[in-house]
Motif scaffolding. Structure first.
Motif, PDB file in Angstrom:
ATOM      1  N   VAL A  56     -66.176 -25.800 -49.774  1.00 19.57           N
ATOM      2  CA  VAL A  56     -65.682 -27.121 -49.354  1.00 19.57           C
ATOM      3  C   VAL A  56     -64.309 -27.333 -49.997  1.00 19.57           C
ATOM      4  O   VAL A  56     -64.084 -26.903 -51.134  1.00 19.57           O
ATOM      5  N   GLU A  57     -63.402 -27.958 -49.275  1.00 24.89           N
ATOM      6  CA  GLU A  57     -62.038 -28.205 -49.768  1.00 24.89           C
ATOM      7  C   GLU A  57     -62.074 -28.990 -51.095  1.00 24.89           C
ATOM      8  O   GLU A  57     -62.736 -30.025 -51.185  1.00 24.89           O
ATOM      9  N   PRO A  58     -61.391 -28.505 -52.147  1.00 25.08           N
ATOM     10  CA  PRO A  58     -61.390 -29.258 -53.412  1.00 25.08           C
ATOM     11  C   PRO A  58     -60.582 -30.549 -53.301  1.00 25.08           C
ATOM     12  O   PRO A  58     -59.725 -30.685 -52.433  1.00 25.08           O
ATOM     13  N   LEU A  59     -60.882 -31.488 -54.194  1.00 22.53           N
ATOM     14  CA  LEU A  59     -60.201 -32.793 -54.176  1.00 22.53           C
ATOM     15  C   LEU A  59     -58.933 -32.756 -55.018  1.00 22.53           C
ATOM     16  O   LEU A  59     -58.854 -32.031 -56.016  1.00 22.53           O
ATOM     17  N   ASN A  68     -64.720 -29.973 -58.395  1.00 29.75           N
ATOM     18  CA  ASN A  68     -64.060 -28.964 -57.570  1.00 29.75           C
ATOM     19  C   ASN A  68     -64.704 -27.581 -57.713  1.00 29.75           C
ATOM     20  O   ASN A  68     -64.720 -26.805 -56.758  1.00 29.75           O
ATOM     21  N   ILE A  69     -65.261 -27.287 -58.887  1.00 27.88           N
ATOM     22  CA  ILE A  69     -66.012 -26.019 -59.020  1.00 27.88           C
ATOM     23  C   ILE A  69     -67.213 -26.067 -58.072  1.00 27.88           C
ATOM     24  O   ILE A  69     -67.493 -25.120 -57.340  1.00 27.88           O
ATOM     25  N   ASP A  70     -67.886 -27.207 -58.060  1.00 30.73           N
ATOM     26  CA  ASP A  70     -69.027 -27.376 -57.144  1.00 30.73           C
ATOM     27  C   ASP A  70     -68.567 -27.226 -55.686  1.00 30.73           C
ATOM     28  O   ASP A  70     -69.172 -26.478 -54.900  1.00 30.73           O
ATOM     29  N   ARG A  71     -67.475 -27.885 -55.324  1.00 30.08           N
ATOM     30  CA  ARG A  71     -67.021 -27.851 -53.926  1.00 30.08           C
ATOM     31  C   ARG A  71     -66.578 -26.444 -53.522  1.00 30.08           C
ATOM     32  O   ARG A  71     -66.972 -25.938 -52.464  1.00 30.08           O
ATOM     33  N   VAL A  72     -65.754 -25.816 -54.376  1.00 29.31           N
ATOM     34  CA  VAL A  72     -65.251 -24.483 -54.038  1.00 29.31           C
ATOM     35  C   VAL A  72     -66.420 -23.497 -53.902  1.00 29.31           C
ATOM     36  O   VAL A  72     -66.424 -22.633 -53.016  1.00 29.31           O
ATOM     37  N   SER A  73     -67.428 -23.658 -54.758  1.00 29.56           N
ATOM     38  CA  SER A  73     -68.581 -22.730 -54.698  1.00 29.56           C
ATOM     39  C   SER A  73     -69.344 -22.894 -53.386  1.00 29.56           C
ATOM     40  O   SER A  73     -70.086 -22.000 -52.981  1.00 29.56           O
ATOM     41  N   ARG A  74     -69.154 -24.059 -52.721  1.00 30.56           N
ATOM     42  CA  ARG A  74     -69.830 -24.283 -51.423  1.00 30.56           C
ATOM     43  C   ARG A  74     -68.857 -24.155 -50.257  1.00 30.56           C
ATOM     44  O   ARG A  74     -69.122 -24.597 -49.152  1.00 30.56           O
TER      45      ARG A  74
END
Ligand SMILES: Cc1cc2nc3c(=O)[nH]c(=O)nc-3n(C[C@H](O)[C@H](O)[C@H](O)COP(=O)(O)OP(=O)(O)OC[C@H]3O[C@@H](n4cnc5c(N)ncnc54)[C@H](O)[C@@H]3O)c2cc1C
Length: 356
Positions: free
Chosen positions: A296-299, A288-294
């Protein structure tokens, strides 16, 4: 991107591995006052083996996984992370600080999980064996999984030392390992009896003075002698509980995520204080850190426990697997326990077989 992971236990290590897999260029700092990762699910076995057998130096992990270990405890007391008064300057913070024993009054020669995590379990027991001035009774406080696992190891060490001592287990509940199916509790109770460990249900440890324990049984209070006391009455999030949403993001924070024993998730999924949950939540917050940094909606967190097996000494175990309606005891349970531990050993060595 700069990321701080605070706590290098099961959740912290899982988080770092997933971060490294996803974000090759990120700078990762691990804060943990210890110098070695401790496989704490083996802690009771330190009554049999040296603790070093269950430790991996952070320096070794750091060079393999390309992170920097900073041997310091992080303070969260003002709601922000800081070390020695200096505030953190990171894009993201992953908090995985685990838990600590519930605070209990301590008499003479009483030891907590933290004492075993930093000391020498074999020396603690041997000192009791050698000191004949102490009462010849050892006590385990708590009939949960940790207390039961320690009790069997303690019994084996005292037996091997030829000590003429007895062991009592004080439990405020009415059956050992109450989170397990009744069949498992019954099996554990029989095995405790076979090993000469006196299981005392409905016995609440209240206080201690010297070698005397004050115990409530129903409406009565009694004093019991104990020359060695292991306090295994449960744990609470440390240094505090971090409440998160269903993605692991700490309530009220944009860039702080939490996982493992210190985290309380808003979720219908399993959020117990176990290593298997810690590993899954650690991986999730890295994702989720990876997704939020891009952007993208976190899981959402969605893990359901696959089983839980308690070890009953060197060759026996009991628990359940896949469904609580499928209790497992004896050799099959022992084999499952070994497989679970081996899976984590592989994980620490760099091979991730956690597919769910
Ligand atoms: C004897 C025993 C047996 C167990 N057996 C099992 C089992 O069979 N199966 C199972 O699933 N679970 C088991 N558990 C539970 C399991 O060990 C925990 O749920 C798991 O360790 C939680 O992982 P964690 O990463 O949240 O915390 P931990 O593994 O405890 O790691 C926390 C880390 O954070 C560090 N830390 C703490 N405070 C700070 C701070 N302020 N700043 C920086 N670092 C900090 C600590 O030094 C530690 O390295 C057992 C527990 C015990 C005690």
């Amino acid at each position: 991107m700069k990321i701080a992971v605070v706590g290098g236990g099961y959740a912290g290590l899982a988080c770092i591995m997933e971060l490294r897999r996803r974000l090759q260029n990120a700078t990762i700092h691990l804060y943990d006052p210890r110098v070695r990762h401790l496989k704490i699910t083996h802690l009771h076995e330190t009554l049999r083996h040296p603790r070093s057998r269950f430790e991996v130096p952070f320096d070794d992990l750091a060079s393999r996984l390309d992170f920097e270990h900073r041997p310091a405890a992080v303070d969260f007391s003002d709601g922000v992370a800081s070390v020695a008064g200096a505030a953190f300057d990171y894009d993201y913070i992953a908090v995985t600080t685990g838990s600590q024993s519930l605070p209990l009054p301590r008499g003479a020669e009483a030891y907590t999980i933290e004492d075993f995590a930093s000391g020498d379990g074999r020396q603690i027991v041997d000192a009791f064996v050698e000191d004949s001035t102490r009462p010849r009774v050892a006590t385990v406080v708590g009939g949960g999984a940790t207390g039961v696992q320690f009790a069997f190891e303690l019994q084996a060490r005292l037996r091997d030392a030829g000590a003429g001592t007895t062991i009592q287990m004080l439990d405020q509940g009415s059956r050992p390992v109450p989170d397990q199916p009744v069949e498992v509790s019954d099996y554990v109770r029989d095995r405790l009896e076979d090993c000469g460990i006196e299981y005392c249900p409905d016995s609440r440890y209240c206080d201690a003075s010297g070698y005397e324990l004050i115990v409530e049984r129903g409406h009565e209070t009694c004093q019991l002698q104990s020359g060695l006391t292991l306090l295994c009455a449960g744990a609470r999030p440390a240094p505090q509980a971090f409440s998160t949403d269903s993605t692991g993001r700490v309530d009220g924070s944009d860039n702080m995520f939490a996982a493992g024993d210190c985290a309380t998730y808003t979720t219908r999924a399993d959020d117990f204080m176990t290593a298997q949950v810690a590993v899954r939540q650690g991986k999730l917050i890295a994702t989720n850190i990876d997704r939020v940094s891009r952007d993208v909606e976190p899981l959402d967190y969605s893990f359901c426990e696959l089983g839980y097996v308690v070890s009953l000494g060197a060759l026996d175990a009991a628990g359940w697997i896949l469904s609580r309606t499928q209790p497992l005891t004896g050799t099959p349970a022992f084999a499952v326990k070994g497989a679970v531990e081996a899976q984590y050993d592989l994980f620490v060595a760099g091979l991730d077989t956690y597919i769910v």
